[in-house]
Scaffold this motif. Sequence first.
Motif, PDB file in Angstrom:
ATOM      1  N   LYS A 105       0.845  -1.198   0.000  1.00  0.00           N
ATOM      2  CA  LYS A 105       0.000   0.000   0.000  1.00  0.00           C
ATOM      3  C   LYS A 105       0.880   1.248   0.000  1.00  0.00           C
ATOM      4  O   LYS A 105       1.942   1.274   0.604  1.00  0.00           O
ATOM      5  N   ASP A 106       0.429   2.267  -0.664  1.00  0.00           N
ATOM      6  CA  ASP A 106       1.155   3.534  -0.754  1.00  0.00           C
ATOM      7  C   ASP A 106       1.355   4.106   0.643  1.00  0.00           C
ATOM      8  O   ASP A 106       0.386   4.360   1.357  1.00  0.00           O
ATOM      9  N   PRO A 107       2.604   4.324   1.058  1.00  0.00           N
ATOM     10  CA  PRO A 107       2.847   4.873   2.399  1.00  0.00           C
ATOM     11  C   PRO A 107       2.350   6.312   2.542  1.00  0.00           C
ATOM     12  O   PRO A 107       2.196   6.803   3.649  1.00  0.00           O
ATOM     13  N   GLU A 108       2.080   6.975   1.443  1.00  0.00           N
ATOM     14  CA  GLU A 108       1.566   8.345   1.488  1.00  0.00           C
ATOM     15  C   GLU A 108       0.076   8.370   1.830  1.00  0.00           C
ATOM     16  O   GLU A 108      -0.509   9.439   1.982  1.00  0.00           O
ATOM     17  N   GLY A 109      -0.543   7.189   1.890  1.00  0.00           N
ATOM     18  CA  GLY A 109      -1.939   7.119   2.294  1.00  0.00           C
ATOM     19  C   GLY A 109      -2.945   7.118   1.159  1.00  0.00           C
ATOM     20  O   GLY A 109      -4.141   7.050   1.397  1.00  0.00           O
ATOM     21  N   SER A 110      -2.473   7.172  -0.081  1.00  0.00           N
ATOM     22  CA  SER A 110      -3.439   7.110  -1.184  1.00  0.00           C
ATOM     23  C   SER A 110      -3.984   5.694  -1.300  1.00  0.00           C
ATOM     24  O   SER A 110      -3.476   4.764  -0.684  1.00  0.00           O
ATOM     25  N   GLN A 111      -5.010   5.541  -2.078  1.00  0.00           N
ATOM     26  CA  GLN A 111      -5.613   4.223  -2.252  1.00  0.00           C
ATOM     27  C   GLN A 111      -4.988   3.525  -3.457  1.00  0.00           C
ATOM     28  O   GLN A 111      -5.667   3.079  -4.360  1.00  0.00           O
ATOM     29  N   ALA A 112      -3.674   3.415  -3.433  1.00  0.00           N
ATOM     30  CA  ALA A 112      -2.958   2.819  -4.550  1.00  0.00           C
ATOM     31  C   ALA A 112      -1.960   1.788  -4.049  1.00  0.00           C
ATOM     32  O   ALA A 112      -1.513   1.826  -2.911  1.00  0.00           O
ATOM     33  N   TRP A 113      -1.608   0.875  -4.937  1.00  0.00           N
ATOM     34  CA  TRP A 113      -0.542  -0.081  -4.689  1.00  0.00           C
ATOM     35  C   TRP A 113       0.744   0.513  -5.257  1.00  0.00           C
ATOM     36  O   TRP A 113       0.727   1.165  -6.295  1.00  0.00           O
ATOM     37  N   VAL A 114       1.861   0.241  -4.602  1.00  0.00           N
ATOM     38  CA  VAL A 114       3.159   0.715  -5.040  1.00  0.00           C
ATOM     39  C   VAL A 114       4.070  -0.496  -5.216  1.00  0.00           C
ATOM     40  O   VAL A 114       4.146  -1.357  -4.325  1.00  0.00           O
ATOM     41  N   ALA A 115       4.762  -0.568  -6.350  1.00  0.00           N
ATOM     42  CA  ALA A 115       5.676  -1.680  -6.614  1.00  0.00           C
ATOM     43  C   ALA A 115       6.829  -1.679  -5.621  1.00  0.00           C
ATOM     44  O   ALA A 115       7.410  -0.636  -5.334  1.00  0.00           O
ATOM     45  N   ASP A 116       7.153  -2.857  -5.110  1.00  0.00           N
ATOM     46  CA  ASP A 116       8.298  -3.034  -4.214  1.00  0.00           C
ATOM     47  C   ASP A 116       9.426  -3.640  -5.055  1.00  0.00           C
ATOM     48  O   ASP A 116       9.676  -4.845  -5.020  1.00  0.00           O
ATOM     49  N   LYS A 117      10.085  -2.800  -5.836  1.00  0.00           N
ATOM     50  CA  LYS A 117      11.099  -3.257  -6.794  1.00  0.00           C
ATOM     51  C   LYS A 117      12.287  -3.942  -6.112  1.00  0.00           C
ATOM     52  O   LYS A 117      12.970  -4.743  -6.727  1.00  0.00           O
ATOM     53  N   GLU A 118      12.525  -3.633  -4.841  1.00  0.00           N
ATOM     54  CA  GLU A 118      13.642  -4.254  -4.135  1.00  0.00           C
ATOM     55  C   GLU A 118      13.382  -5.723  -3.832  1.00  0.00           C
ATOM     56  O   GLU A 118      14.318  -6.482  -3.623  1.00  0.00           O
ATOM     57  N   ARG A 119      12.121  -6.119  -3.802  1.00  0.00           N
ATOM     58  CA  ARG A 119      11.770  -7.508  -3.480  1.00  0.00           C
ATOM     59  C   ARG A 119      11.288  -8.291  -4.702  1.00  0.00           C
ATOM     60  O   ARG A 119      10.755  -9.377  -4.559  1.00  0.00           O
ATOM     61  N   LYS A 120      11.499  -7.762  -5.883  1.00  0.00           N
ATOM     62  CA  LYS A 120      11.024  -8.457  -7.074  1.00  0.00           C
ATOM     63  C   LYS A 120      11.862  -9.706  -7.337  1.00  0.00           C
ATOM     64  O   LYS A 120      13.013  -9.806  -6.905  1.00  0.00           O
ATOM     65  N   THR A 121      11.253 -10.647  -8.028  1.00  0.00           N
ATOM     66  CA  THR A 121      11.931 -11.863  -8.456  1.00  0.00           C
ATOM     67  C   THR A 121      12.150 -11.758  -9.956  1.00  0.00           C
ATOM     68  O   THR A 121      11.183 -11.724 -10.718  1.00  0.00           O
TER      69      THR A 121
END
Length: 147
Positions: A105-121
């Motif tokens: 979830k967006d840490p800024e509080g919006s109702q959006a998903w944010v990619a976690d590129k550091e944990r991608k496979t």
Amino acid sequence: MLITCTLKDGIVYVPTIVKTEAGFYMRREPVAVVPAANTDALWRAFQDVMAKGNEIVPTPKRDAYPPPVLPKYAGAKNWSAFMKGAFEWAINEDNGNYEVVPYHKDPEGSQAWVADKERKTQFPVGTARNEVIEQMIKIIQTTASTR
């Protein structure tokens, strides 16, 4: 190609993803709704949505933008309610090169998903689609069993 899946309360939602002429992606029906523990049904859902690819559709006008499609499948009142306790991933494919990207979830509080590129496979070049699906199912089932 881009596909997404969302895990909520032991159920996986795999929507059809379309690409607008403007270049952004949208979730659309049909949506496969599958228990996370049902490996065979998850396999079929991923195979089906990946076989479809991403149809290119006209970009909706701002005042005609459709509501989020997933909340109704989960019995949630709105997108915010649907996101609570949910986990999302995307499978990206570009010229046969695959990656699985977790979202948060967006840490800024919006109702959006944010990619976690550091944990991608990132999969090695030439990895078969079936291997990607198998890994995605393992990720989903591991997450479901620990929540």
